[in-house]
Enzyme design. Structure first.
Site, short mmCIF file in Angstrom:
data_model
loop_
_atom_site.label_atom_id
_atom_site.label_comp_id
_atom_site.label_asym_id
_atom_site.label_seq_id
_atom_site.Cartn_x
_atom_site.Cartn_y
_atom_site.Cartn_z
CG ASP A 67 -28.40 4.38 22.04
OD1 ASP A 67 -27.32 4.71 22.54
OD2 ASP A 67 -29.12 5.19 21.42
CG ASN A 136 -35.83 11.15 13.88
OD1 ASN A 136 -35.35 11.28 14.99
ND2 ASN A 136 -35.78 10.01 13.20
CG HIS A 138 -33.81 9.42 17.39
ND1 HIS A 138 -33.29 9.09 16.16
CD2 HIS A 138 -32.76 9.87 18.11
CE1 HIS A 138 -31.99 9.32 16.17
NE2 HIS A 138 -31.64 9.80 17.33
CD GLU A 143 -34.75 6.28 14.39
OE1 GLU A 143 -35.09 7.44 14.67
OE2 GLU A 143 -33.74 6.02 13.71
C1 GLP Z 1 -27.87 9.05 18.08
C2 GLP Z 1 -28.09 8.53 19.51
C3 GLP Z 1 -28.98 9.46 20.31
C4 GLP Z 1 -28.54 10.90 20.15
C5 GLP Z 1 -28.61 11.29 18.69
C6 GLP Z 1 -28.25 12.75 18.43
O1 GLP Z 1 -28.88 8.69 17.21
N1 GLP Z 1 -28.62 7.22 19.54
O2 GLP Z 1 -28.94 9.06 21.68
O3 GLP Z 1 -29.34 11.73 20.93
O4 GLP Z 1 -27.71 10.46 17.99
O5 GLP Z 1 -26.87 12.90 18.30
P1 GLP Z 1 -26.12 14.30 18.23
O6 GLP Z 1 -26.04 14.77 19.64
O7 GLP Z 1 -24.80 13.97 17.65
O8 GLP Z 1 -26.94 15.19 17.38
#
Ligand code: GLP
Length: 247
Positions: A67, A136, A138, A143
């Protein structure tokens, strides 16, 4: 679904990196799907170490990222282009011509998303997709409520996701409202999945993902349907699981 509970973040990262390294050694022209966020950072550090100390060769590897924020140029220090360059790509011998990330500045977003899907297909599909998870539930920026069959497209970020990611921006208003993300269906097409989760903040999402019913309201639950999915958690992220899992 193989669920591995590791004693800490370091062990989680080492185990994840070993799975990737094994694949790259077996198939040097692997197509790898990379993720951003703080969780895979340890795994990337370990891949860099394996490249430097053990000669792990990425020169034939193709990469697709999950993404990118809409409206952030690749040089913006919060763009996922920047994140990948700084935290992985500039430290390994990946060929820049084989690196793909969605373009947050694309003029025609829908056409760009179609193009991205086509590139994945042209490269023969993703061999292994790395995933983090949002609190959440995702995956990528899919989402809650995202179609479980969705393809690469633009998504509106939820308030909680924007708040969670605000820590990386100077002001919370700077967090983009939209992102281009591989769809849940795109992710599920990968030949194997590697989901990593660390810390207590992910415990609820991981309990739902591993032991809950499959629902679009927790997009990560679809991983239960994948034939070759590995989930690696540390003890904190596994703290709400009720089943017994291997270490
Ligand atoms: C973002 C990314 C996700 C990732 C999430 C969790 O929203 N788009 O791909 O899994 O963050 O991030 P973290 O690993 O910092 O908790």
């Amino acid at each position: 679904m193989l669920v591995l509970v590791k004693s800490d973040y370091e062990e989680l990262s080492r185990t994840g990196a070993q799975i990737i390294a094994e694949l790259v050694r077996k198939k040097p022209n692997s197509v790898l799907g990379f993720a951003t966020g703080s969780t895979p950072l340890g795994l990337y550090r370990e891949l860099i170490r394996l490249h430097r100390n053990e000669g792990l060769d990425f020169s034939k590897v193709t990469t697709f990222n999950l993404d990118e924020y809409v409206s952030l140029p690749p040089e913006h220090d919060q763009s996922y282009h920047y994140f990948m360059r700084e935290n992985l790509f500039k430290h390994i011998n990946v060929d820049r011509r084989f690196v793909y990330l969605p373009m947050g500045m694309a003029q025609d977003v829908a056409a760009h998303c179609d193009w991205y899907e086509e590139q994945i297909e042209k490269c023969g599909g993703i061999d292994l997709q790395i995933l983090g998870i949002g609190a959440n539930g995702h995956i990528a920026f899919n989402e809650p409520g995202s179609s479980l069959g969705s393809r690469t497209r633009i998504k509106t970020l939820t308030g909680t996701t924007r708040e969670a990611n605000a820590r990386f921006f100077k002001k919370s208003e700077e967090v983009p409202k939209y992102a281009i993300t591989m769809g849940v269906g795109t992710i599920m097409d990968a030949r194997s999945l590697l989901l990593v989760a660390s810390g207590e903040g992910k415990a609820g999402a991981m309990q739902a993902t591993i032991e809950g019913p499959i629902t679009a309201m927790v997009p990560a639950t679809i991983v239960q349907m994948h034939r070759r999915a590995t989930i690696i958690l540390d003890r904190e992220a596994a703290s709400k699981l009720t089943g017994i899992y291997t270490d």
